[in-house]
Design an enzyme around this catalytic site. Structure first.
Site, PDB file in Angstrom:
ATOM      1  N   CYS A 157      -3.145   3.229  -6.140  1.00 42.32           N
ATOM      2  CA  CYS A 157      -2.307   2.105  -5.718  1.00 42.32           C
ATOM      3  C   CYS A 157      -0.923   2.242  -6.330  1.00 42.32           C
ATOM      4  O   CYS A 157      -0.802   2.554  -7.507  1.00 42.32           O
ATOM      5  CB  CYS A 157      -2.907   0.783  -6.174  1.00 42.32           C
ATOM      6  SG  CYS A 157      -4.407   0.350  -5.323  1.00 42.32           S
TER       7      CYS A 157
ATOM      8  N   CYS B 242      -4.745  -1.020  -1.211  1.00 44.59           N
ATOM      9  CA  CYS B 242      -5.310   0.325  -1.164  1.00 44.59           C
ATOM     10  C   CYS B 242      -6.740   0.288  -1.706  1.00 44.59           C
ATOM     11  O   CYS B 242      -7.141  -0.668  -2.359  1.00 44.59           O
ATOM     12  CB  CYS B 242      -4.449   1.294  -1.950  1.00 44.59           C
ATOM     13  SG  CYS B 242      -4.044   0.703  -3.581  1.00 44.59           S
TER      14      CYS B 242
ATOM     15  N   CYS C 266       0.872  -1.177   0.000  1.00 46.33           N
ATOM     16  CA  CYS C 266       0.000   0.000   0.000  1.00 46.33           C
ATOM     17  C   CYS C 266       0.906   1.223   0.000  1.00 46.33           C
ATOM     18  O   CYS C 266       2.113   1.110  -0.188  1.00 46.33           O
ATOM     19  CB  CYS C 266      -0.977  -0.012   1.172  1.00 46.33           C
ATOM     20  SG  CYS C 266      -0.228   0.128   2.793  1.00 46.33           S
TER      21      CYS C 266
END
Length: 158
Positions: A87, A79, A7
């Site tokens: 992302c 994400c 992430c």
């Protein structure tokens, strides 16, 4: 098999996924996590949540994808596109999947509502990790079939 949960900040979702995966995974499978722009610290609620689930937290820290100890076989972004997050795109010849989860670090409201956001992220990630670990081992050697299953797992909301 090495899994990278990726992430942006590497403070909540990817850390929760890494620790949960490593808690549940059989020998020969290992997860790591990283961020494209790591915050430098793990959110205290992430640590408290993992401990409350009986999952070890020692050794987990917020880190950059530039400092991975090994090359992953699979990169799973966590994400949330629904929240307008971008992302990070891991560069490298690896299998990729997206398992979007709302960021509990950005939750607002009462203490109970914020804690519920962390619990919800954990439940969703754990269910997806369990679904992955329940795949027939033969699928792990079939790149196309594995890619399809990883994407399907990422679409599940249970």
């Amino acid at each position: 098999m090495n899994i990278l949960f990726l992430c942006t900040g590497n403070s909540c979702r990817s850390i929760i996924a890494e620790a949960t995966f490593n808690h549940l995974a059989p020998t020969g499978m290992q997860a790591m996590s990283a961020g494209s722009q790591p915050t430098g610290e793990v959110h205290p609620r992430s640590i408290a949540l993992l401990k409350s689930k009986g999952i070890a937290t020692k050794g987990y820290y917020s880190k950059s994808w530039d400092n991975l100890p090994m090359t992953p076989d699979i990169v799973i972004t966590v994400c949330s596109n629904a929240a307008g997050e971008t992302c990070p795109a891991y560069l490298g010849d690896v299998m990729r999947a997206h398992w979007g989860v709302e960021d509990p670090a950005k939750a607002t409201g009462s203490d109970v509502q914020i804690q519920d956001s962390f619990e919800q992220a954990y439940r969703l990630l754990r269910a997806r990790i369990e679904a992955f670990l329940q795949l027939d081992p033969s699928i792990l050697n079939d790149r196309r079939a594995l890619q399809t299953r990883l994407q399907a797992i990422g679409q599940s909301e249970s």
